[in-house]
Design an enzyme around this catalytic site. Structure first.
Site, PDB file in Angstrom:
ATOM      1  N   HIS A 122     -46.995 -42.496  12.633  1.00 53.81           N
ATOM      2  CA  HIS A 122     -47.494 -43.659  12.391  1.00 53.81           C
ATOM      3  C   HIS A 122     -47.310 -44.443  13.599  1.00 53.81           C
ATOM      4  O   HIS A 122     -46.426 -44.491  14.139  1.00 53.81           O
ATOM      5  CB  HIS A 122     -46.563 -44.466  11.063  1.00 53.81           C
ATOM      6  CG  HIS A 122     -46.992 -43.628   9.854  1.00 53.81           C
ATOM      7  ND1 HIS A 122     -48.015 -43.906   9.028  1.00 53.81           N
ATOM      8  CD2 HIS A 122     -46.258 -42.869   9.216  1.00 53.81           C
ATOM      9  CE1 HIS A 122     -48.174 -43.230   7.891  1.00 53.81           C
ATOM     10  NE2 HIS A 122     -46.962 -42.567   8.035  1.00 53.81           N
ATOM     11  N   HIS A 132     -52.096 -36.734  10.528  1.00 58.08           N
ATOM     12  CA  HIS A 132     -51.504 -35.766   9.819  1.00 58.08           C
ATOM     13  C   HIS A 132     -51.869 -34.273  10.257  1.00 58.08           C
ATOM     14  O   HIS A 132     -53.166 -34.273  10.644  1.00 58.08           O
ATOM     15  CB  HIS A 132     -51.700 -35.971   8.403  1.00 58.08           C
ATOM     16  CG  HIS A 132     -51.312 -34.690   7.490  1.00 58.08           C
ATOM     17  ND1 HIS A 132     -52.578 -33.589   7.353  1.00 58.08           N
ATOM     18  CD2 HIS A 132     -50.568 -34.129   7.150  1.00 58.08           C
ATOM     19  CE1 HIS A 132     -51.974 -32.834   6.496  1.00 58.08           C
ATOM     20  NE2 HIS A 132     -50.661 -33.047   6.458  1.00 58.08           N
ATOM     21  N   HIS A 196     -58.716 -42.587  -7.274  1.00 62.36           N
ATOM     22  CA  HIS A 196     -58.526 -43.957  -8.075  1.00 62.36           C
ATOM     23  C   HIS A 196     -58.967 -45.093  -7.133  1.00 62.36           C
ATOM     24  O   HIS A 196     -58.810 -46.400  -7.333  1.00 62.36           O
ATOM     25  CB  HIS A 196     -57.159 -44.334  -8.423  1.00 62.36           C
ATOM     26  CG  HIS A 196     -56.070 -44.269  -7.304  1.00 62.36           C
ATOM     27  ND1 HIS A 196     -55.396 -43.102  -6.987  1.00 62.36           N
ATOM     28  CD2 HIS A 196     -55.633 -45.193  -6.475  1.00 62.36           C
ATOM     29  CE1 HIS A 196     -54.594 -43.574  -5.863  1.00 62.36           C
ATOM     30  NE2 HIS A 196     -54.563 -44.927  -5.587  1.00 62.36           N
TER      31      HIS A 196
END
Length: 296
Positions: A122, A132, A196
């Site tokens: 980050h 990642h 989602h």
């Protein structure tokens, strides 16, 4: 399959440690050479290494790993490059999951061994992309396989950065078969997706799991090249973006995107679930979470 695989296990675990050391050195070099911008007067960041231990239910040694974490650097706000080597017996839930993946005989002999490297970065500058990467080997007496990949997670996207990241990965995969990169890219698009939110968490990369062609050397060589692709795919992007001026709005965009990243890792990521359910050090497993995030 028996413990005659010990030489292969040792070779894989050693490679993950070598890759960690290469990445740590490259990232500390980025810290040392950050001489412009609002963070240039800060101390150059350095990784702190912490040995982690995993204990079986009966109190016996079950492996562990090394956490290598840098916080509050000139370039990296938080980055972890962790390695692990764990072993023992899988519990009933994990045995069931293995059976669902087509591994027979786990109820008779639930032993396992796993080793890998996991990285999440980050950034201080919102224009420099988060990233990642992980690669791993998993063994049971009944099967073995490799997995992993890497994906880019910019909060402010640059098409040329995405193109470079993917092209570098492709160049490292093509020697293993020119049909491989498209497959692993598509797999990453499917895996690093947040249902989602109805969106991907970043701009993709490559991903594989359950890689076992029957040729251990070939599968290990592919896994190594996935790891070797990481630094040339990622470091030039950091060097390009780390001095770009940013605004408060840019920082706000970064924090909101980090919230998206945290949602994925806590809800969907297989590595997070495996690490927590098998009793590995929670701080090491949750190293991937950003130091600060927000939700709108």
């Amino acid at each position: 399959m028996s413990d005659g695989f010990q030489a292969e296990k040792s070779k894989a675990a050693a490679w993950f440690g070598e890759l960690r050391d290469q990445i740590v050195a490259a990232f500390e070099h980025l810290e040392d050479t950050q001489v412009e911008g609002p963070t240039a007067d800060m101390l150059a960041g350095r990784f702190e290494r912490t040995v982690t231990k995993r204990t079986a239910d009966d109190g016996s040694d079950a492996g562990g790993g090394v956490m290598s974490v840098m916080r509050g650097g000139r370039v990296f706000e938080k980055v972890g490059v962790n390695t692990s080597e764990v072993f023992g017996e899988l519990g009933p839930a994990a045995q069931k999951a293995m059976a669902a993946r087509g591994v027979p005989g786990m109820e008779d002999d639930p032993r396992f061994w796993a080793s890998g490297i996991s990285l999440v970065a980050h950034m201080e500058n919102p224009h420099a992309p988060a990233v990642h990467m992980n690669t791993r080997m998993f063994w049971t007496p009944h099967a073995w396989w490799f997995g992993g990949g890497s994906d880019l997670n910019p909060c402010i996207e640059y098409d040329e950065d995405t193109e470079h990241f993917h092209a570098t990965q492709k160049s490292h995969l093509d020697p293993h078969g020119e049909d491989l990169y498209p497959k692993l890219k598509e797999w990453a698009d499917e895996y690093f997706y947040i249902p989602h939110r109805n969106r991907a968490r970043g701009v993709g990369g490559i991903f594989m799991d359950d890689r076992c062609t029957g040729d251990w050397q070939a599968d290990f060589a592919l896994t190594q090249d996935i790891g070797r692709a990481f630094l040339p795919a990622y470091v030039p992007l950091v060097e390009k973006r780390r001095n770009t001026p940013w605004s408060e709005d840019d920082k706000d965009t970064q924090l909101v995107h980090r919230g998206l990243y945290a949602e994925y890792n806590l809800v969907y990521d297989r590595g997070t679930k495996f690490g927590l359910t098998t009793g590995h050090d929670a701080n090491a497993v949750l190293m991937s979470l950003p130091p600060m995030a927000k939700w709108t």
